[in-house]
Design an enzyme around this catalytic site. Structure first.
Site, PDB file in Angstrom:
ATOM      1  N   GLY A  91       0.820  -1.240   0.024  1.00 24.05           N
ATOM      2  CA  GLY A  91       0.120  -0.001  -0.036  1.00 24.05           C
ATOM      3  C   GLY A  91       0.876   1.227   0.060  1.00 24.05           C
ATOM      4  N   GLY A  93       2.451   3.755   1.503  1.00 23.61           N
ATOM      5  CA  GLY A  93       3.253   3.909   2.743  1.00 23.61           C
ATOM      6  C   GLY A  93       3.610   5.418   3.060  1.00 23.61           C
ATOM      7  N   ARG A  94       3.894   5.895   1.703  1.00 24.72           N
ATOM      8  CA  ARG A  94       4.243   7.424   2.131  1.00 24.72           C
ATOM      9  C   ARG A  94       4.008   8.354   0.891  1.00 24.72           C
ATOM     10  NH1 ARG A  94      10.139   8.319  -0.932  1.00 24.72           N
ATOM     11  NH2 ARG A  94      10.015   6.434  -2.105  1.00 24.72           N
ATOM     12  N   LYS A 114       4.074  12.474  -2.964  1.00 26.18           N
ATOM     13  CA  LYS A 114       5.002  11.324  -2.503  1.00 26.18           C
ATOM     14  C   LYS A 114       5.895  11.837  -1.219  1.00 26.18           C
ATOM     15  CE  LYS A 114       7.041   8.169  -4.620  1.00 26.18           C
ATOM     16  NZ  LYS A 114       7.840   7.239  -5.677  1.00 26.18           N
ATOM     17  N   ASP A 126       8.738   6.240   8.154  1.00 21.20           N
ATOM     18  CA  ASP A 126       8.036   7.578   8.653  1.00 21.20           C
ATOM     19  C   ASP A 126       7.183   8.240   7.814  1.00 21.20           C
ATOM     20  OD1 ASP A 126      10.003   8.021   6.476  1.00 21.20           O
ATOM     21  OD2 ASP A 126      11.322   8.949   7.864  1.00 21.20           O
ATOM     22  N   GLY A 127       7.033   7.518   6.466  1.00 23.83           N
ATOM     23  CA  GLY A 127       6.185   8.306   5.486  1.00 23.83           C
ATOM     24  C   GLY A 127       6.676   9.586   4.634  1.00 23.83           C
ATOM     25  N   ARG A 177       3.242  13.701  -7.983  1.00 20.99           N
ATOM     26  CA  ARG A 177       3.250  12.667  -9.104  1.00 20.99           C
ATOM     27  C   ARG A 177       2.041  12.788  -9.875  1.00 20.99           C
ATOM     28  NH1 ARG A 177       5.612   6.839  -8.584  1.00 20.99           N
ATOM     29  NH2 ARG A 177       3.646   6.707  -7.373  1.00 20.99           N
ATOM     30  N   ASP A 253       4.013  -4.739  -7.602  1.00 20.57           N
ATOM     31  CA  ASP A 253       3.471  -3.657  -7.311  1.00 20.57           C
ATOM     32  C   ASP A 253       4.314  -2.093  -7.790  1.00 20.57           C
ATOM     33  OD1 ASP A 253       5.660  -4.464  -5.196  1.00 20.57           O
ATOM     34  OD2 ASP A 253       5.898  -2.567  -4.749  1.00 20.57           O
TER      35      ASP A 253
END
Length: 495
Positions: A91, A93-94, A114, A126-127, A177, A253
């Site tokens: 998924g 994550g950041r 992003k 930490d994203g 993005r 992915d």
């Protein structure tokens, strides 16, 4: 975080899918953002609110500190095979999807941040994103677009004013993005691995409506979807191979269902030609080497087809056989695209069965002599006009006799081609770039930005890469391969 009077024409179709497809999450504000770059041409293409182009607005907007009206940000769920090992939950994550807009051409485009903070999929991360990887993706994505290769785009980059902690402390940044969508093979795997056939159906129907409406009326639309995705991926991977691009991490992915190049991590462009070339520091076994990319694409597509089998005639033996036949046919599709492109690179307008031997004859000679991939084909453009220009190509080969023998075969083949030399050279120059994002030049730009807060080399390389098929004075120094002490041997993911 406050809602402001900036208005994007959002129409968030993915958000309307069932709640377990995503998590609603807002970007985490940052302390002192600063705008590095706004892609004015893409901004205009998307038809965004002109007020958002004002740096005083663009900075907090693309840092995630404010949302435009209509924004309904989400993090998308997906799974994926990473280096062949299945991870059932990955998924965003950041990354946080702000929403979808219809651009000036009526095309639906995702706008995603992003490095915008933690999400439910962060897995203890930490994203955040570091400045170097953000600038790398900006450079590489825009370079690929200029080369004419389907890709996600870079709309903006900002620094956050906050550090990120990796092996060392680095400046933080956020990339905005733009993509046709962020739906991946791994998105289908996420639901298939849970046995959620209805979710797979929802997702497939969404993809058909969004990306492949032509298959909706097929007798077997999900089988037709496999074929349509396969065709786009065959064309995409061939396009990568034509310019020496190495993605570096072709996990499931990281394969977009739309057929766009996505997730520029430890990617690089090849200098000396060798199919075994690997740059990614995490690809220790060479799984994603340059020459392996078509085979990996087929493997990933097989994983995609597996997720759709329950929707195809109840996964009957006949359905399985039909899907298998499609996947087996990938290499035939890929070879058609690759061979057609290689003919164009050699200036051949007609087709002869022996052309494949001519193509591989050059590649074999290039590999043996460590000839530079981009320079070899670009200099052949001049040689197509004047045989005296052969010397410029010949100088790239250690075994010059091998090149001479190949060049004699090439010239004999050109005599049977209907184009004039001038026409041939013009067509070749539209196919063989004069400049690519050379790894050492990219690294120099990133080092200047990260270590010295100097963004001039970043701006300079972006300007050079805008028109890669033209010979221009400002390309001096950007077209040459690295000196021995400039060579980049490893690239890094930056997560």
């Amino acid at each position: 975080m406050t809602q402001q009077a900036i208005r994007f024409a959002f129409d968030n179709s993915y958000r309307r899918l069932p709640d377990h497809f995503h998590a609603r999450i807002r970007p985490t504000p940052v302390t002192t953002p600063s705008l590095i770059k706004l892609n004015a041409a893409l901004f205009e293409e998307l038809g965004l609110d002109p007020a958002a182009a004002d740096p005083d607005v663009a900075t907090p907007l693309f840092a995630g500190n404010l949302l435009p009206n209509g924004g309904d940000p989400i993090a998308m769920a997906y799974a994926g095979h990473q280096f062949g090992n299945f991870v059932p939950q990955l998924g965003d994550g950041r990354a946080i999807l702000l929403g979808e807009v219809l651009d000036r051409a009526g095309k639906r485009r995702d706008i995603q941040l992003k490095g915008s903070g933690q999400t439910p999929f962060s897995r203890n991360g930490d994203g955040r994103a570091a400045l170097g990887p953000v600038l790398r993706e900006y450079i590489l994505a825009e370079a690929m677009h200029a080369l004419g290769i389907p890709t996600t785009r870079a709309l903006a980059a900002v620094t956050t004013g906050e550090p990120v902690y990796r092996e060392t402390i680095l400046p933080g940044a956020i990339l905005t993005r733009v993509a046709s969508s962020h739906i991946r093979v791994g998105t289908f795997q996420y639901f298939a691995s849970r046995g959620d056939t209805e979710a797979v159906r929802h997702l497939a129907d969404h993809v058909i409506a969004r990306h492949y409406p032509e298959v909706a009326g097929s007798a077997s639309p999900y089988l037709a979807l496999i074929e349509a995705v396969l065709e786009r991926q065959a064309a995409l991977i061939a396009a990568w191979m034509h310019v020496g691009f190495i993605h570096g991490v072709m996990n499931t992915d990281n394969m977009a269902i739309s057929g766009e190049t996505i997730d520029y991590g430890p990617c690089a462009f090849m200098d000396a030609y060798d199919p075994a070339t690997v740059f990614s520091s995490i690809d220790r076994g060479g799984r994603y080497a340059y020459g392996n990319q078509p085979g990996i694409a087929q493997w990933n597509l097989a994983r995609f087809a597996e997720t759709l089998l329950p929707l195809i005639d109840g996964a009957s033996d006949a359905a399985i056989q039909q899907a298998t036949d499609l996947i087996r046919g990938f290499f035939g599709r890929y070879e058609e695209h690759w061979t057609a492109g290689m003919r164009r690179k050699l200036g051949l307008a007609t087709i002869e069965p022996e052309d494949i031997d001519l193509i591989y004859g050059l590649l074999d000679a290039m590999k043996a002599s460590h000839a530079d991939f981009t320079l070899t084909f670009r200099r052949l453009c001049d040689a197509a006009v004047d045989p005296k220009a052969d010397g410029g190509v010949r100088d790239l080969f250690v075994d010059r006799q091998a090149f001479d023998a190949w060049a004699a075969q090439w010239r004999a083949r050109l005599e049977r081609d209907p184009q004039t030399p001038a026409e041939r050279a013009e067509h070749m120059r539209r196919t063989n770039p004069a400049v690519i994002p050379r790894n050492h030049r990219v690294e120099q730009a990133l080092s200047a930005a990260v270590e010295q807060n100097d963004f001039e080399p970043f701006e300079a390389i972006l300007g050079v890469l805008e028109r890669p098929y033209e010979d221009r004075p400002e390309l001096s120094g950007y077209t040459e391969p690295p000196q021995e002490d400039e060579r980049v041997l490893r690239t890094f993911c930056g997560t």
